[in-house]
Design an enzyme around this catalytic site. Sequence first.
Site, PDB file in Angstrom:
ATOM      1  N   HIS A  55       0.858  -1.194   0.000  1.00 22.17           N
ATOM      2  CA  HIS A  55       0.000   0.000   0.000  1.00 22.17           C
ATOM      3  C   HIS A  55       0.887   1.235   0.000  1.00 22.17           C
ATOM      4  O   HIS A  55       2.111   1.119   0.070  1.00 22.17           O
ATOM      5  CB  HIS A  55      -0.996  -0.010   1.172  1.00 22.17           C
ATOM      6  CG  HIS A  55      -0.374   0.023   2.543  1.00 22.17           C
ATOM      7  ND1 HIS A  55       0.421  -0.991   3.038  1.00 22.17           N
ATOM      8  CD2 HIS A  55      -0.446   0.952   3.541  1.00 22.17           C
ATOM      9  CE1 HIS A  55       0.806  -0.695   4.273  1.00 22.17           C
ATOM     10  NE2 HIS A  55       0.299   0.482   4.604  1.00 22.17           N
ATOM     11  N   HIS A  57       1.348   3.890   2.079  1.00 23.76           N
ATOM     12  CA  HIS A  57       1.823   4.639   3.243  1.00 23.76           C
ATOM     13  C   HIS A  57       3.350   4.767   3.233  1.00 23.76           C
ATOM     14  O   HIS A  57       4.066   3.838   2.864  1.00 23.76           O
ATOM     15  CB  HIS A  57       1.357   3.976   4.543  1.00 23.76           C
ATOM     16  CG  HIS A  57      -0.102   4.221   4.825  1.00 23.76           C
ATOM     17  ND1 HIS A  57      -0.836   3.434   5.693  1.00 23.76           N
ATOM     18  CD2 HIS A  57      -0.956   5.176   4.371  1.00 23.76           C
ATOM     19  CE1 HIS A  57      -2.088   3.894   5.740  1.00 23.76           C
ATOM     20  NE2 HIS A  57      -2.182   4.945   4.945  1.00 23.76           N
ATOM     21  N   ASP A  59       5.665   4.626   5.330  1.00 24.19           N
ATOM     22  CA  ASP A  59       6.529   3.663   6.033  1.00 24.19           C
ATOM     23  C   ASP A  59       6.544   2.299   5.338  1.00 24.19           C
ATOM     24  O   ASP A  59       7.042   1.319   5.899  1.00 24.19           O
ATOM     25  CB  ASP A  59       6.125   3.535   7.512  1.00 24.19           C
ATOM     26  CG  ASP A  59       4.723   3.000   7.713  1.00 24.19           C
ATOM     27  OD1 ASP A  59       3.844   3.276   6.868  1.00 24.19           O
ATOM     28  OD2 ASP A  59       4.489   2.296   8.717  1.00 24.19           O
ATOM     29  N   HIS A  60       6.008   2.238   4.121  1.00 24.84           N
ATOM     30  CA  HIS A  60       6.107   1.026   3.304  1.00 24.84           C
ATOM     31  C   HIS A  60       6.737   1.305   1.943  1.00 24.84           C
ATOM     32  O   HIS A  60       7.115   0.376   1.237  1.00 24.84           O
ATOM     33  CB  HIS A  60       4.722   0.382   3.138  1.00 24.84           C
ATOM     34  CG  HIS A  60       4.179  -0.138   4.429  1.00 24.84           C
ATOM     35  ND1 HIS A  60       4.159  -1.479   4.755  1.00 24.84           N
ATOM     36  CD2 HIS A  60       3.694   0.511   5.520  1.00 24.84           C
ATOM     37  CE1 HIS A  60       3.667  -1.627   5.983  1.00 24.84           C
ATOM     38  NE2 HIS A  60       3.383  -0.434   6.462  1.00 24.84           N
ATOM     39  N   HIS A 114      -7.615  -0.997   5.214  1.00 24.10           N
ATOM     40  CA  HIS A 114      -6.553  -0.153   5.782  1.00 24.10           C
ATOM     41  C   HIS A 114      -6.329   1.035   4.842  1.00 24.10           C
ATOM     42  O   HIS A 114      -6.305   2.186   5.267  1.00 24.10           O
ATOM     43  CB  HIS A 114      -5.287  -0.978   5.959  1.00 24.10           C
ATOM     44  CG  HIS A 114      -4.125  -0.213   6.531  1.00 24.10           C
ATOM     45  ND1 HIS A 114      -4.138   0.320   7.795  1.00 24.10           N
ATOM     46  CD2 HIS A 114      -2.910   0.094   5.997  1.00 24.10           C
ATOM     47  CE1 HIS A 114      -2.990   0.946   8.024  1.00 24.10           C
ATOM     48  NE2 HIS A 114      -2.225   0.820   6.944  1.00 24.10           N
ATOM     49  N   ASP A 131      -0.176  -4.137   6.064  1.00 25.06           N
ATOM     50  CA  ASP A 131      -0.837  -3.709   7.299  1.00 25.06           C
ATOM     51  C   ASP A 131      -2.299  -4.157   7.353  1.00 25.06           C
ATOM     52  O   ASP A 131      -3.092  -3.601   8.107  1.00 25.06           O
ATOM     53  CB  ASP A 131      -0.773  -2.181   7.432  1.00 25.06           C
ATOM     54  CG  ASP A 131       0.627  -1.693   7.792  1.00 25.06           C
ATOM     55  OD1 ASP A 131       1.536  -2.545   7.916  1.00 25.06           O
ATOM     56  OD2 ASP A 131       0.811  -0.476   7.923  1.00 25.06           O
ATOM     57  N   HIS A 170       4.397  -5.079  10.544  1.00 17.43           N
ATOM     58  CA  HIS A 170       4.907  -4.474  11.784  1.00 17.43           C
ATOM     59  C   HIS A 170       5.044  -5.503  12.904  1.00 17.43           C
ATOM     60  O   HIS A 170       4.274  -6.456  12.982  1.00 17.43           O
ATOM     61  CB  HIS A 170       3.957  -3.374  12.301  1.00 17.43           C
ATOM     62  CG  HIS A 170       3.898  -2.152  11.452  1.00 17.43           C
ATOM     63  ND1 HIS A 170       4.705  -1.055  11.665  1.00 17.43           N
ATOM     64  CD2 HIS A 170       3.121  -1.850  10.371  1.00 17.43           C
ATOM     65  CE1 HIS A 170       4.415  -0.114  10.763  1.00 17.43           C
ATOM     66  NE2 HIS A 170       3.463  -0.577   9.963  1.00 17.43           N
TER      67      HIS A 170
END
Length: 258
Positions: A55, A57, A59-60, A114, A131, A170
Amino acid sequence: PMKVIPIPCLNDNFAYLLICPETNEAAVVDPSEYEPVFKEVQKRKVTLTTIFNTHHHWDHVGGNDELSRHFPGIKIHAHISDRDRVPGQTDFLEDGDFVQFGNQKGSILHNPGHTSGAITYLFGNMAFTGDTLFSGGCGRVFEGTMEQMHHSLNVKIGKLPDDTQLYFGHEYTENNLRFAQTLEPKNEDIQSQLTQIRKVRSEGKWSTPSLLSSERKINPFLRCHDQALQKHVIQKQPDTNLDPVSIFTVIRKLKDQF
């Protein structure tokens, strides 16, 4: 068989290096940072050809740009709806599409909730869920609806075989299981898994991957049909309907505040 190496990034993220032993080509799932991924690629002496983003975001996808600078021509996969949201995206995937690097062939599940473009990558019995599904939990519902998230977890991912290995985004497992205990204080599977995870973490190891068969016993978001869990939810929120989506909605909101 394909080799999988978890790469810890940022505070509690996982990227995953996937290696095709026949061709020595590699792919990386969700490179949130360039540096740790680059080091692992060098250490393993593999050729990085592909990025699989679950996805959009940051942090990915945070390592996408720098990786594509160092590995010209690298392919960057994400869902078609993430166009302009995933840096450097070259491949625009839809539900059921096939993906490949080296001789390794996989497919994708589109599982919105998400985010609207969240996907899971499947290679054999390995699922890279980003996530959407965590061990003992699931991601927050940011862009989709509770119905979508429940369906993504219980129907899309939930239909996979029991022996599916889940590689998630995570290291949240201990916290997720502590929350699960508040919903099912008598669930012995949750208790023994929590004990096991604390031991693993105290030895400096990770809780990834998890098995889907285990998640069915410990993950409240896959257990919304379970009567013991429903009973507990009704005690906390007496006006809740007993359908799985209503139960799911209540426990997701409780988890947001946990």
